[in-house]
Design an enzyme around this catalytic site. Structure first.
Site, PDB file in Angstrom:
ATOM      1  N   LYS A  45     -41.536 -21.082  62.605  1.00 31.50           N
ATOM      2  CA  LYS A  45     -41.587 -22.376  63.867  1.00 31.50           C
ATOM      3  C   LYS A  45     -42.368 -21.479  64.915  1.00 31.50           C
ATOM      4  O   LYS A  45     -43.660 -22.263  65.046  1.00 31.50           O
ATOM      5  CB  LYS A  45     -40.496 -22.206  65.227  1.00 31.50           C
ATOM      6  CG  LYS A  45     -40.462 -23.080  66.189  1.00 31.50           C
ATOM      7  CD  LYS A  45     -40.495 -24.397  65.810  1.00 31.50           C
ATOM      8  CE  LYS A  45     -40.145 -25.714  67.502  1.00 31.50           C
ATOM      9  NZ  LYS A  45     -40.201 -26.502  66.685  1.00 31.50           N
ATOM     10  N   GLU A  62     -36.588  -3.148  57.533  1.00 35.91           N
ATOM     11  CA  GLU A  62     -37.077  -4.971  58.236  1.00 35.91           C
ATOM     12  C   GLU A  62     -36.558  -4.369  59.197  1.00 35.91           C
ATOM     13  O   GLU A  62     -37.095  -5.583  59.962  1.00 35.91           O
ATOM     14  CB  GLU A  62     -36.779  -6.041  57.181  1.00 35.91           C
ATOM     15  CG  GLU A  62     -35.812  -5.855  57.468  1.00 35.91           C
ATOM     16  CD  GLU A  62     -34.893  -5.404  56.002  1.00 35.91           C
ATOM     17  OE1 GLU A  62     -35.526  -4.175  55.485  1.00 35.91           O
ATOM     18  OE2 GLU A  62     -33.368  -5.983  55.540  1.00 35.91           O
ATOM     19  N   HIS A 110     -33.026   0.165  56.206  1.00 38.23           N
ATOM     20  CA  HIS A 110     -33.760  -1.535  56.371  1.00 38.23           C
ATOM     21  C   HIS A 110     -34.876  -0.887  57.159  1.00 38.23           C
ATOM     22  O   HIS A 110     -34.985  -1.487  58.547  1.00 38.23           O
ATOM     23  CB  HIS A 110     -32.784  -1.905  56.402  1.00 38.23           C
ATOM     24  CG  HIS A 110     -31.698  -2.238  55.789  1.00 38.23           C
ATOM     25  ND1 HIS A 110     -31.946  -3.950  54.696  1.00 38.23           N
ATOM     26  CD2 HIS A 110     -30.402  -2.444  55.737  1.00 38.23           C
ATOM     27  CE1 HIS A 110     -30.637  -3.722  54.654  1.00 38.23           C
ATOM     28  NE2 HIS A 110     -29.887  -3.034  54.954  1.00 38.23           N
ATOM     29  N   GLY A 161     -28.313  -6.852  49.474  1.00 35.32           N
ATOM     30  CA  GLY A 161     -26.684  -8.135  49.138  1.00 35.32           C
ATOM     31  C   GLY A 161     -25.413  -7.306  49.493  1.00 35.32           C
ATOM     32  O   GLY A 161     -25.291  -6.184  48.378  1.00 35.32           O
ATOM     33  N   CYS A 170     -32.503  -1.214  49.831  1.00 35.70           N
ATOM     34  CA  CYS A 170     -30.889  -1.188  50.008  1.00 35.70           C
ATOM     35  C   CYS A 170     -30.216  -1.966  48.452  1.00 35.70           C
ATOM     36  O   CYS A 170     -30.431  -1.344  47.366  1.00 35.70           O
ATOM     37  CB  CYS A 170     -29.951  -1.596  50.910  1.00 35.70           C
ATOM     38  SG  CYS A 170     -28.345  -1.962  51.158  1.00 35.70           S
ATOM     39  N   TYR A 171     -29.431  -2.491  48.643  1.00 37.64           N
ATOM     40  CA  TYR A 171     -29.222  -2.859  47.004  1.00 37.64           C
ATOM     41  C   TYR A 171     -30.215  -3.435  45.974  1.00 37.64           C
ATOM     42  O   TYR A 171     -30.401  -3.014  45.030  1.00 37.64           O
ATOM     43  CB  TYR A 171     -28.328  -4.441  47.047  1.00 37.64           C
ATOM     44  CG  TYR A 171     -28.201  -5.313  45.934  1.00 37.64           C
ATOM     45  CD1 TYR A 171     -26.767  -4.896  45.577  1.00 37.64           C
ATOM     46  CD2 TYR A 171     -28.499  -5.867  44.943  1.00 37.64           C
ATOM     47  CE1 TYR A 171     -26.137  -5.120  43.849  1.00 37.64           C
ATOM     48  CE2 TYR A 171     -28.706  -6.027  43.738  1.00 37.64           C
ATOM     49  CZ  TYR A 171     -26.949  -5.796  43.451  1.00 37.64           C
ATOM     50  OH  TYR A 171     -26.310  -6.274  41.974  1.00 37.64           O
ATOM     51  N   ASP A 206     -43.764 -29.833  65.320  1.00 40.79           N
ATOM     52  CA  ASP A 206     -43.581 -30.101  63.714  1.00 40.79           C
ATOM     53  C   ASP A 206     -44.252 -31.231  63.396  1.00 40.79           C
ATOM     54  O   ASP A 206     -45.421 -31.165  62.453  1.00 40.79           O
ATOM     55  CB  ASP A 206     -42.693 -29.535  63.265  1.00 40.79           C
ATOM     56  CG  ASP A 206     -41.543 -28.677  64.505  1.00 40.79           C
ATOM     57  OD1 ASP A 206     -42.176 -27.123  64.912  1.00 40.79           O
ATOM     58  OD2 ASP A 206     -40.299 -27.809  64.387  1.00 40.79           O
TER      59      ASP A 206
END
Ligand code: XMP
Length: 520
Positions: A376, A173, A171, A57, A84-85, A229
């Site tokens: 999606k 991710e 990170h 963040g 991180c944060y 969808d």
């Protein structure tokens, strides 16, 4: 829609990468949900939690108003991975110290693993990671050990193995971190004990059961558009409640060339359930008259959609439920800003999706949104599992507000006709080139400006069409498609030759972010 499963709760401290964490966890077939830091669930919802991941963040933990979590999270005894944060918050909350601005690292860095840990099980001792921080942990909380360092910082990862609390300054991710996916796998599988059962089969079974539980013995109207969808949502509803489900297709006059007729006939053949078609194009055009503001357009369309469905439900003797194919990403981008009672995410309102933020507040329907926790690509997998044809599964998404949000400025019959013709050329030529399935969306946009041209030796002051073609996996981020120049040249020549009054074509070369995919 509630699922009976144990999940990872991702706490959003406002990082631009939060949704990426969610995607990575789901790619590991583990169900997760993202919640804002100030709306972390307790009670029943928390009891379904197998572990927490705290995002990064923009704040500094030393700020007076720094985002923080309620004591129940640390008291839960559940495993926590702070990123991180998230790591800095964990360290501070447990008695450590974070120093501000003295150890900045942005971009690639080399991590050196210092300690055996289940978080780094089977990793090399050094690998590259992606950093983006100005603060860093200076003093560890009691019982924690440093697990890794970089050249710039001595504490790049921390852990308290007994309490299963971990923090990483980098990170995991993002794709630039080597071993990032493996780190998340170690955390969710080996530390949190998740089973990796978030598979399409399970999603399908759970979703059908959830629809049955919600609708009970009542009837439901399924709003179908011909897109993936809403078709998946309708088929699931039919599986769940059989003939108590009925489909309604509203032609709002904002569809692409030939689409209304095609969608109705192909849906009837495909769904084998009644599909009621309603031509409401005149009412929508009237409701849009004089409106140029994108959000106003969206709200007008969202409202009229619901009123049209409500009128149909009344005609059918009163149907209390409306089924929509809303995706998780629709909700995230439509989220009201913090402070609104419906706290959904930290993200700012990007655009009010007609089926989320564009709904009227006095709507009579109770909503059923079977896909509202799916991205999606997950909806697409479900569509395949349900045996839907490629024509629907591979079809590019088309926004509910249709051409209204691609016709910048006022929406009129004539301008829609111009846009339709240009749009059909973009899609036809892309399909002819064999590149349609490699792109996520392809369309034309009619701009609200004119430009000078020269046509047949005379001055032209014609309309401008922008062509937008993007690649994307989940529509949360996108890149502009590097189409062959010959294809772009053909599209441009055809549009200026075949569409009356258009004298200029431009190609949109902006990624998302900073732009969005659609222009409004
Ligand atoms: P953006 O333009 O936000 O688009 O990058 C992401 C995806 O969402 C679609 N979109 C919508 N779909 N109702 C929908 O059903 C809406 O109001 C809406 N707004 C955007 C957009 O076409 C793209 O596929």
């Amino acid at each position: 829609m509630q699922y009976a499963r144990r999940m990872i709760i991702i706490v959003d401290f406002g990082s631009q990468y939060t949704q990426l964490i969610a995607r990575r966890v789901r790619e590991l077939n583990v169900y997760c949900e993202t919640v804002p830091w100030n709306a972390v669930p307790d009670g029943q919802a928390a009891s379904e939690c197998a572990g927490y991941i705290l995002s990064g963040g923009p704040a500094s933990v030393n700020d007076v108003h720094a985002p923080s979590l309620p004591p129940s999270v640390l008291a839960s005894g559940m495993p926590i991975l702070g990123i991180c944060y998230g790591m800095q918050w964990l360290a501070t909350a447990l008695g450590g110290r974070v120093s501000e601005g003295v150890c900045r690292e942005y971009g690639p860095s080399q991590l050196v693993v210092l300690e055996d840990s289940p978080l780094f099980a089977d990793f090399p001792t050094t690998f590259s990671v992606w950093m983006s921080h100005g603060d860093c942990v200076e003093q560890l909380p009691p019982n924690f050990v440093p697990l890794a360092r970089t050249i710039a910082i001595p504490v790049a990862a921390i852990g308290d193995h007994g309490r299963r609390l971990f923090g990483v300054q980098f990170h995991p991710e993002v794709a630039h971190t080597a071993w990032g996916k493996e780190l998340l796998r170690n955390f969710v599988y080996h530390i949190c004990g998740c089973r990796g059962s978030w598979s399409s089969d399970e999603i399908l079974a759970e979703t059908v059961a959830a629809i049955q539980a919600r609708v009970g013995n009542e009837r439901a109207l399924c709003a179908v558009s011909g897109g993936l969808d809403s078709t998946v949502a309708a088929v699931l509803t039919y599986k769940a409640i059989g003939e108590r489900a009925m489909c309604v297709f509203v032609d709002h006059g904002l569809l692409r060339q030939g689409e209304a007729e095609h969608v109705l006939s192909s849906l009837r053949a495909l769904l084998r359930m009644p599909v009621i078609g309603i031509d409401a194009s005149n009412s929508f055009l009237a409701a849009l008259r004089g409106i140029t503001d994108p959000e106003q357009k969206r709200r007008a369309i969202g409202e009229l959609f619901i009123r049209t469905f409500e009128a149909e439900a009344d005609k059918l003797g009163g149907i209390p439920f409306l089924v929509q194919g809303t995706l998780y990403s629709d909700i995230i981008e439509s989220a009201p800003p913090l402070g609104n009672s419906a706290k959904r995410t930290l993200a700012a309102t990007i655009k009010s999706h007609h089926n989320v933020g564009g709904l009227p507040s006095d709507m009579k329907f109770k909503l059923v949104e079977p896909l509202n926790r799916l991205f999606k690509n997950e909806a697409r997998r479900l569509g395949r599992l349900l045996g839907l044809p490629d024509e629907i599964v591979e079809r590019h998404p088309f926004p509910g507000p249709g051409l209204a949000i691609r016709c910048l400025g006022e929406v009129t019959k004539d301008r829609l006709e111009t846009l339709r013709k240009a749009d059909a050329i973009v899609v036809d030529d892309l399909k002819a080139s064999g590149l349609y399935c490699e792109t996520a969306l392809a369309f034309a946009v009619l701009l609200p400006v004119r430009s000078v041209g020269v046509m047949g030796d005379a001055r032209a002051y014609g309309q401008v069409v922008a062509v937008r073609v993007v690649t994307s996996t989940d529509l949360m981020t996108a890149d502009w498609a590097r189409l062959p120049h010959s294809l772009l040249a053909r599209i441009s020549a055809r549009i200026t030759n075949e569409v009356p009054d258009v004298s200029r074509v431009v190609y949109d070369v902006t990624s998302k972010p900073p732009a969005t995919i659609d222009w409004e």
